[in-house]
Design a protein around this motif. Structure first.
Motif, PDB file in Angstrom:
ATOM      1  N   UNK A 198     -10.669   2.615   7.328  1.00 57.11           N
ATOM      2  CA  UNK A 198     -10.198   1.691   8.353  1.00 57.11           C
ATOM      3  C   UNK A 198      -9.263   0.641   7.756  1.00 57.11           C
ATOM      4  N   UNK A 199      -9.641   0.113   6.589  1.00 58.54           N
ATOM      5  CA  UNK A 199      -8.782  -0.857   5.909  1.00 58.54           C
ATOM      6  C   UNK A 199      -7.443  -0.231   5.544  1.00 58.54           C
ATOM      7  N   UNK A 200      -7.471   1.038   5.120  1.00 59.92           N
ATOM      8  CA  UNK A 200      -6.233   1.734   4.763  1.00 59.92           C
ATOM      9  C   UNK A 200      -5.287   1.821   5.954  1.00 59.92           C
ATOM     10  N   UNK A 201      -5.841   2.093   7.135  1.00 58.93           N
ATOM     11  CA  UNK A 201      -5.004   2.196   8.333  1.00 58.93           C
ATOM     12  C   UNK A 201      -4.345   0.858   8.657  1.00 58.93           C
ATOM     13  N   UNK A 202      -5.110  -0.234   8.506  1.00 56.80           N
ATOM     14  CA  UNK A 202      -4.562  -1.571   8.786  1.00 56.80           C
ATOM     15  C   UNK A 202      -3.466  -1.920   7.789  1.00 56.80           C
ATOM     16  N   UNK A 203      -3.711  -1.633   6.504  1.00 53.26           N
ATOM     17  CA  UNK A 203      -2.742  -1.968   5.465  1.00 53.26           C
ATOM     18  C   UNK A 203      -1.482  -1.109   5.582  1.00 53.26           C
ATOM     19  N   UNK A 204      -1.652   0.132   6.007  1.00 53.12           N
ATOM     20  CA  UNK A 204      -0.483   1.007   6.194  1.00 53.12           C
ATOM     21  C   UNK A 204       0.450   0.438   7.256  1.00 53.12           C
ATOM     22  N   UNK A 205      -0.136  -0.044   8.347  1.00 48.67           N
ATOM     23  CA  UNK A 205       0.680  -0.581   9.438  1.00 48.67           C
ATOM     24  C   UNK A 205       1.314  -1.915   9.076  1.00 48.67           C
ATOM     25  N   UNK A 206       0.710  -2.651   8.115  1.00 43.85           N
ATOM     26  CA  UNK A 206       1.219  -3.975   7.736  1.00 43.85           C
ATOM     27  C   UNK A 206       2.069  -3.940   6.473  1.00 43.85           C
ATOM     28  N   UNK A 207       2.218  -2.762   5.860  1.00 43.89           N
ATOM     29  CA  UNK A 207       2.974  -2.653   4.609  1.00 43.89           C
ATOM     30  C   UNK A 207       4.388  -3.187   4.782  1.00 43.89           C
ATOM     31  N   UNK A 208       4.814  -4.005   3.836  1.00 43.48           N
ATOM     32  CA  UNK A 208       6.124  -4.642   3.920  1.00 43.48           C
ATOM     33  C   UNK A 208       6.048  -6.111   4.254  1.00 43.48           C
ATOM     34  N   UNK A 209       4.902  -6.557   4.749  1.00 44.81           N
ATOM     35  CA  UNK A 209       4.703  -7.967   5.111  1.00 44.81           C
ATOM     36  C   UNK A 209       4.068  -8.714   3.935  1.00 44.81           C
ATOM     37  N   UNK A 210       4.811  -8.888   2.868  1.00 43.48           N
ATOM     38  CA  UNK A 210       4.309  -9.594   1.692  1.00 43.48           C
ATOM     39  C   UNK A 210       3.707  -8.689   0.643  1.00 43.48           C
ATOM     40  N   UNK A 211       3.587  -7.404   0.910  1.00 45.00           N
ATOM     41  CA  UNK A 211       3.057  -6.443  -0.052  1.00 45.00           C
ATOM     42  C   UNK A 211       3.518  -5.040   0.348  1.00 45.00           C
ATOM     43  N   UNK A 212       3.345  -4.108  -0.573  1.00 42.81           N
ATOM     44  CA  UNK A 212       3.633  -2.697  -0.300  1.00 42.81           C
ATOM     45  C   UNK A 212       2.339  -1.915  -0.491  1.00 42.81           C
ATOM     46  N   UNK A 213       1.859  -1.278   0.555  1.00 48.20           N
ATOM     47  CA  UNK A 213       0.608  -0.538   0.443  1.00 48.20           C
ATOM     48  C   UNK A 213       0.887   0.822  -0.187  1.00 48.20           C
ATOM     49  N   UNK A 214       0.253   1.078  -1.316  1.00 46.12           N
ATOM     50  CA  UNK A 214       0.448   2.317  -2.077  1.00 46.12           C
ATOM     51  C   UNK A 214      -0.430   3.447  -1.554  1.00 46.12           C
ATOM     52  N   UNK A 215      -1.674   3.117  -1.182  1.00 41.33           N
ATOM     53  CA  UNK A 215      -2.638   4.124  -0.760  1.00 41.33           C
ATOM     54  C   UNK A 215      -3.907   4.019  -1.588  1.00 41.33           C
ATOM     55  N   UNK A 216      -4.712   5.063  -1.580  1.00 46.58           N
ATOM     56  CA  UNK A 216      -5.935   5.082  -2.370  1.00 46.58           C
ATOM     57  C   UNK A 216      -5.606   5.272  -3.849  1.00 46.58           C
ATOM     58  N   UNK A 217      -6.408   4.631  -4.706  1.00 46.07           N
ATOM     59  CA  UNK A 217      -6.312   4.842  -6.151  1.00 46.07           C
ATOM     60  C   UNK A 217      -7.705   5.150  -6.674  1.00 46.07           C
ATOM     61  N   UNK A 218      -7.760   5.798  -7.845  1.00 49.80           N
ATOM     62  CA  UNK A 218      -9.029   6.134  -8.483  1.00 49.80           C
ATOM     63  C   UNK A 218      -9.225   5.289  -9.723  1.00 49.80           C
ATOM     64  N   UNK A 219     -10.405   5.449 -10.353  1.00 50.86           N
ATOM     65  CA  UNK A 219     -10.747   4.616 -11.501  1.00 50.86           C
ATOM     66  C   UNK A 219      -9.751   4.680 -12.637  1.00 50.86           C
TER      67      UNK A 219
END
Length: 323
Positions: A198-219
């Motif tokens: 759910x957080x990923x969906x919100x960040x995807x739609x807001x990407x570009x507003x002060x940050x760039x959402x990359x997606x999921x990352x692993x350890x």
């Protein structure tokens, strides 16, 4: 940056004792003259220590606080028992009252989190503050949060942490659009808890507003430096942080063991150790001065409980950037 930075120090917090706080402040003053310090704690202890550093004395003030928060006290207990009468509370209160620009403490992390949240209050729109750590990677330093303020976290908290982490990256790394990654068990969109997706969906739609959402990352992306800010809940983040710190200590210990294992190795060490010193410094947690409490209406830095004078010096550097 402000012309002069006023740093409020919980001088009694930490495992080693108050002398490291005084010496660390002295080192910070020698490096940059535009700092002054408020030392909170027992004046019978702090005043004689300050006398050892006559260069620091004109830039400092000792404010007596008799009580000290124990490292093993529960946050709720510490808040009830020491609110208004401890060196930790006084250090934070100085920020709230406008006497200082930033508070530093190496004391009980849970107690500091509770006191800062109660005294300074969360920023408008932030559900809960988070603790951010600065971490070395193959590419550049990155920010990891939350590393211990929350146990679990819903989608809103993960989004809040992303916004706070991006703001910190802009301040410390001078980046207009820092990259954000949500820590997950895989990079595929269908993986992870509902809250993470759910957080990923919100960040995807807001990407570009002060940050760039990359997606999921692993350890393993933490070591690679895949993103500027890695976001997770406090339980997972704390485990990750302690695991990484333990891994670095293990690696450093094994290198030292190998370089002292034989007369030939000791001879080789004379050549290798100078070349390895920059690596040792990069892997030393004291280089980064501690973690930062983000989301309160005031700046707080949480130094390691085992902080030495160098840790306090580096915490003071971060404090200047944060202010």
């Amino acid at each position: 940056m402000a012309e002069s930075i006023r740093i409020s120090v919980d001088a009694m917090g930490g495992d080693i004792g108050p002398e490291v706080a005084i010496k660390g402040a002295w080192l910070a003053l020698r490096e940059r003259k535009n700092v002054s310090f408020l030392f909170h704690g027992r004046d019978a202890v702090l005043v004689p220590l300050l006398e050892k550093y006559p260069e620091l004395k004109p830039h400092s003030r000792v404010i007596h606080a008799e009580n000290v928060v124990a490292m093993d006290e529960k946050p709720s207990q510490a808040l009830r028992k020491h609110r208004g009468n401890s060196s930790m509370w006084a250090a934070i209160q100085s920020v709230k009252d406008g006497e200082a620009d930033v508070a530093i403490s190496g004391g009980n992390t849970g107690a500091l989190m509770a006191m800062a949240t109660f005294c300074l209050r969360p920023m408008e729109g932030i559900s809960r503050p988070g603790i951010a750590a600065i971490w070395p990677t193959l590419r550049a330093d990155c920010i990891v949060l939350d590393v211990g303020a929350t146990i679990g976290g819903d989608a809103k908290q993960l989004v809040d942490f992303s916004i706070l982490g991006a703001a910190l990256a802009r301040a410390l790394f001078d980046q207009e659009l820092p990259s954000i990654g949500l820590l997950n068990v895989g990079t595929e969109e269908m993986k992870g808890h509902d809250e993470v997706r759910e957080a990923a969906a919100i960040l995807t739609s807001a990407s570009g507003a002060g940050f760039r959402y990359h997606g999921f990352v692993e350890g393993d992306d933490l070591g690679k430096g895949t993103v500027d800010v890695v976001v997770t809940d406090g339980f997972t983040g704390n485990v990750v942080l302690k695991t990484l710190e333990g891994g670095m200590k293990f690696f450093a210990g094994k290198v030292f063991e190998a370089l002292t294992s034989s007369p030939e190795a000791k001879e080789a060490a004379k050549v290798l150790l100078p070349a390895l010193m920059p690596l040792a410094e990069a892997l030393d947690p004291s280089t980064y001065g501690g973690a930062l409490l983000l989301g309160t209406d005031g700046v707080c830095i949480i130094s390691h409980g085992s902080s030495n004078a160098t840790s306090i010096l580096n915490a003071s550097k971060v404090a200047r950037d944060m202010v």
